[in-house]
Design a protein around this motif. Structure first.
Motif, mmCIF file in Angstrom:
data_model
loop_
_atom_site.group_PDB
_atom_site.id
_atom_site.type_symbol
_atom_site.label_atom_id
_atom_site.label_comp_id
_atom_site.label_asym_id
_atom_site.label_seq_id
_atom_site.Cartn_x
_atom_site.Cartn_y
_atom_site.Cartn_z
ATOM 1 N N ASN A 175 41.028 42.059 26.584
ATOM 2 C CA ASN A 175 39.519 41.540 26.826
ATOM 3 C C ASN A 175 39.610 40.140 27.509
ATOM 4 N N ALA A 176 40.530 39.409 26.870
ATOM 5 C CA ALA A 176 40.529 38.010 27.393
ATOM 6 C C ALA A 176 41.297 37.688 28.519
ATOM 7 N N TYR A 208 40.693 37.155 34.480
ATOM 8 C CA TYR A 208 40.804 37.548 35.963
ATOM 9 C C TYR A 208 39.633 37.895 36.603
ATOM 10 N N GLU A 209 38.336 38.361 35.994
ATOM 11 C CA GLU A 209 37.204 38.526 36.768
ATOM 12 C C GLU A 209 36.602 37.015 37.173
ATOM 13 N N SER A 210 37.009 36.106 36.541
ATOM 14 C CA SER A 210 36.445 34.781 36.709
ATOM 15 C C SER A 210 37.238 33.739 37.566
ATOM 16 N N ASN A 211 38.437 34.597 38.085
ATOM 17 C CA ASN A 211 39.421 33.915 39.060
ATOM 18 C C ASN A 211 40.240 33.003 38.194
#
Length: 205
Positions: free
Chosen positions: A86-87, A92-95
């Motif tokens: 999850n981390a 990844y989603e927050s670049n």
């Protein structure tokens, strides 16, 4: 079990065929029939033995405890792995990864952790299976050792184990389960690791 049932039915058919023969029975055949009818036979109810023999009760408790410990360990590892995944997803989603190499290293590390967990699961499963097999062998040896002594005075020709439908019909007078269980429990001495598990279980209750 099917093979045992088949053999039992074959014997029944063979004996019926002998009974249907005419007076052509030879002296040797008559002697064989006399010998067969003179057999001293008994049986032991396996389900009752397993539920009443202290060895079985103690080691079932021990194996259950080890199984619970293994399951708890795997759950902890699984939760930690899920948190790590999850981390990484959030990063990844927050670049959060500055380079592609950094992302690949993180993915490879996660894959390694997944592989390690799978190997741990397999190892713990194998260890429990091996211990179960070892205890089954000890159980069989303890029963056979007792029966050798027990039968010195009883002098049975055969002592069968009855479980499920492996014996279709039996005279209750031939049931020696209670004697065998009592004798086994009298000889049984619990090992230290078993006593410790039993004490822990009593405290938990």
């Amino acid at each position: 079990m099917k093979k045992i049932l088949f053999l039992a039915l074959s014997v029944t058919i063979a004996l019926t065929a002998c009974n249907n023969k005419s007076t052509e029975t030879t002296e040797s055949e008559a002697a064989v029939e006399t010998e067969i009818t003179g057999l001293k036979i008994a049986y032991v109810e396996v389900d009752s033995l397993m539920s009443q023999y202290q060895f079985c009760k103690d080691y079932n408790l021990l194996l259950n405890k080890k199984g619970e410990n293994a399951a708890n360990l795997l759950q902890q590892k699984q939760r930690a792995l899920q948190q790590h995944a999850n981390a990484l997803q959030k990063k990844y989603e927050s670049n959060g990864f500055t380079t592609r190499d950094e992302l690949e290293r993180a993915q490879n590390q996660l894959a390694k952790e997944q592989q390690d967990l799978a190997e741990l699961d397999q190892r713990l499963t194998n260890e429990l299976a091996m211990e179960n097999a070892k205890l089954n062998e000890e159980l069989r040896d303890s029963i056979q050792a007792f029966l050798k002594v027990y039968n010195k005075t009883r002098k049975y020709d055969y002592i069968f184990s009855r479980q499920g439908d492996n014996i279709l019909l039996a005279n209750k007078k031939l049931d020696i389960t209670s004697e065998v269980v009592a004798g086994l429990n009298k000889r049984y001495k619990a090992k230290p690791e078993v006593k410790g598990t039993a004490s822990d279980n009593e405290k938990a209750e």
